[in-house]
Design a protein around this motif. Structure first.
Motif, short mmCIF file in Angstrom:
data_model
loop_
_atom_site.label_atom_id
_atom_site.label_comp_id
_atom_site.label_asym_id
_atom_site.label_seq_id
_atom_site.Cartn_x
_atom_site.Cartn_y
_atom_site.Cartn_z
N ARG A 101 -20.27 -20.50 -94.55
CA ARG A 101 -19.76 -19.44 -93.70
C ARG A 101 -18.67 -18.66 -94.44
NH1 ARG A 101 -20.44 -18.44 -88.52
NH2 ARG A 101 -21.39 -20.52 -88.22
N ILE A 102 -18.74 -17.34 -94.39
CA ILE A 102 -17.74 -16.51 -95.04
C ILE A 102 -16.45 -16.55 -94.22
CG2 ILE A 102 -17.15 -14.17 -95.79
CD1 ILE A 102 -20.15 -13.64 -96.15
N VAL A 103 -15.35 -16.90 -94.90
CA VAL A 103 -14.06 -16.96 -94.22
C VAL A 103 -13.10 -15.88 -94.69
CG1 VAL A 103 -14.26 -19.43 -93.73
CG2 VAL A 103 -13.19 -18.67 -95.88
N GLU A 104 -13.45 -15.20 -95.77
CA GLU A 104 -12.60 -14.10 -96.26
C GLU A 104 -13.46 -13.16 -97.09
OE1 GLU A 104 -9.13 -13.64 -99.60
OE2 GLU A 104 -8.89 -15.28 -98.16
N ARG A 105 -13.19 -11.87 -96.95
CA ARG A 105 -13.84 -10.85 -97.77
C ARG A 105 -12.78 -9.89 -98.26
NH1 ARG A 105 -19.23 -7.26 -97.50
NH2 ARG A 105 -18.45 -5.42 -98.60
N ARG A 106 -12.86 -9.52 -99.55
CA ARG A 106 -11.90 -8.58 -100.14
C ARG A 106 -12.69 -7.50 -100.86
NH1 ARG A 106 -8.85 -8.56 -105.24
NH2 ARG A 106 -10.00 -10.46 -105.80
N ILE A 161 -12.85 -4.61 -103.38
CA ILE A 161 -12.07 -4.27 -104.57
C ILE A 161 -12.31 -2.82 -104.98
CG2 ILE A 161 -11.78 -4.82 -107.02
CD1 ILE A 161 -12.63 -7.76 -106.11
N ALA A 162 -13.56 -2.39 -104.97
CA ALA A 162 -13.95 -1.00 -105.23
C ALA A 162 -15.18 -0.74 -104.38
CB ALA A 162 -14.24 -0.80 -106.72
N ASP A 163 -15.72 0.48 -104.46
CA ASP A 163 -16.87 0.80 -103.63
C ASP A 163 -18.04 -0.15 -103.85
OD1 ASP A 163 -15.49 2.91 -102.55
OD2 ASP A 163 -16.42 4.44 -103.83
N ASP A 164 -18.21 -0.63 -105.07
CA ASP A 164 -19.35 -1.49 -105.39
C ASP A 164 -18.93 -2.88 -105.87
OD1 ASP A 164 -18.24 -0.63 -107.75
OD2 ASP A 164 -20.14 -0.16 -108.73
N LEU A 165 -17.68 -3.25 -105.64
CA LEU A 165 -17.18 -4.55 -106.08
C LEU A 165 -16.44 -5.22 -104.93
CD1 LEU A 165 -15.71 -3.38 -109.51
CD2 LEU A 165 -17.70 -4.89 -109.24
N TRP A 166 -16.73 -6.50 -104.73
CA TRP A 166 -16.04 -7.23 -103.66
C TRP A 166 -16.09 -8.74 -103.95
CZ3 TRP A 166 -21.10 -6.24 -103.72
CH2 TRP A 166 -22.00 -7.15 -103.14
N SER A 167 -15.23 -9.46 -103.27
CA SER A 167 -15.23 -10.91 -103.39
C SER A 167 -15.29 -11.53 -102.01
CB SER A 167 -13.98 -11.40 -104.15
OG SER A 167 -12.82 -11.22 -103.35
N ILE A 168 -15.79 -12.75 -101.95
CA ILE A 168 -15.79 -13.50 -100.70
C ILE A 168 -15.35 -14.93 -100.98
CG2 ILE A 168 -17.62 -12.12 -99.62
CD1 ILE A 168 -19.55 -14.47 -100.24
N ARG A 169 -14.84 -15.55 -99.93
CA ARG A 169 -14.60 -16.99 -99.95
C ARG A 169 -15.45 -17.60 -98.85
NH1 ARG A 169 -10.17 -18.46 -103.06
NH2 ARG A 169 -10.13 -20.50 -102.07
N VAL A 170 -16.11 -18.72 -99.18
CA VAL A 170 -16.99 -19.37 -98.21
C VAL A 170 -16.58 -20.82 -98.02
CG1 VAL A 170 -18.89 -17.84 -98.85
CG2 VAL A 170 -18.73 -20.11 -99.90
#
Length: 276
Positions: A27-32, A34-43
């Motif tokens: 389950r995704i608990v955080e999304r960040r 970063i740019a229009d086509d870049l992102w990170s998630i924590r699961v």
């Protein structure tokens, strides 16, 4: 093996009862973003997931038609309770558009077994205690994992004696760096890390005051500046395949042996190939 947060491959599978033992429901608990086509998630997996810094996990999204999967380098340290990943969107790709739609609370699959040999070699090479880390954009992921892990090891008096990391990270523009503040903070606080971010399109990033040029164009400069030689240094290249091809050639011509170089290739869309 080719992996990363850009480019696409997939395999079809279902999550029938006979195959569920291969996967975690994460389950995704955080999304960040970063740019229009870049992102990170924590699961969060809700179960133990043992891996070494530098390894990757195979993530998947279940669509009405099929189960699509792809391996991604893990950003987080094995000491962290959640898994973190850094992605680049491929608009016409098969998996990243589906991943891009996911928000906090949504689920994805994670295969139960991590894989990969792109780990930091601190055990078997007594003479080579320097580690030259070369990467582009999402290729920084395993190196962040190295650094977070070593920081935790240092706090527990388990840091490998005499080892140092030298990180040269490239992107087209500064907003494509996923972890610059964290890496700058580590470099300022610990004696075992040097960090230089560089951009290859400074004319599109007028506020940038740091290093400019492609990573492979700067290898000689920083190898000399940091006093890195084949006798004392292992090299690690991660990210854009062209950077890896060029960088590996430069290192081999400078005296590095193939067995002293590790590489993890990330596929990228054609339109980015000339940019980094």
């Amino acid at each position: 093996m080719d992996l990363g947060s850009v480019g696409e491959s997939h395999q079809q599978d279902d999550l029938s009862p006979l195959k569920k033992e291969k996967f975690f429901r994460a389950r995704i608990v955080e999304r960040r973003d970063i740019a229009d086509d870049l992102w990170s998630i924590r699961v969060r997996l809700g179960a133990e997931f043992h891996f070494a810094a530098g390894q990757y996990a195979t993530l998947g999204v279940v669509t009405p038609a099929k189960h699509i999967e792809r391996p991604y380098s893990i950003v987080s340290s094995p000491y962290e309770p959640e898994l973190e990943f850094f992605f680049e969107l491929v608009p016409r790709g098969e998996l990243t558009p589906a991943l891009y739609k996911l928000q906090v609370g949504d689920e994805l699959t994670v295969r139960r077994m991590p894989k990969g040999r792109f780990t930091l070699d601190t055990d078997n090479v007594a003479k080579r205690k320097n580690h030259l880390l070369l990467c582009t954009v999402t290729g920084v992921a395993p190196f962040v994992s190295y650094i977070r892990t070593l920081s935790s090891d240092a706090q527990q008096n388990k840091f490998p004696d005499g080892h140092k990391l030298f990180l040269l990270e490239g992107a087209s523009r500064s907003w494509e760096f996923g972890y610059p503040d964290e890496l700058k903070r580590f470099a300022a606080e610990v004696p075992w890390l040097e960090y230089v971010p560089t951009i290859s399109r400074p004319w599109e990033d007028s506020k940038w005051t740091g290093e400019v040029g492609r990573v492979d164009d700067l290898i000689r400069k920083y190898s000399q500046l940091w006093g890195l030689t084949p006798e004392t240094t292992s090299a690690y290249l991660c990210g854009h395949p062209k950077m890896i091809e060029n960088g590996k050639g430069i290192l081999l011509r400078a005296g590095w042996l193939k067995e002293q170089i590790k590489e993890e290739i990330y596929f990228v869309p054609k339109e980015r190939a000339a940019a980094i």
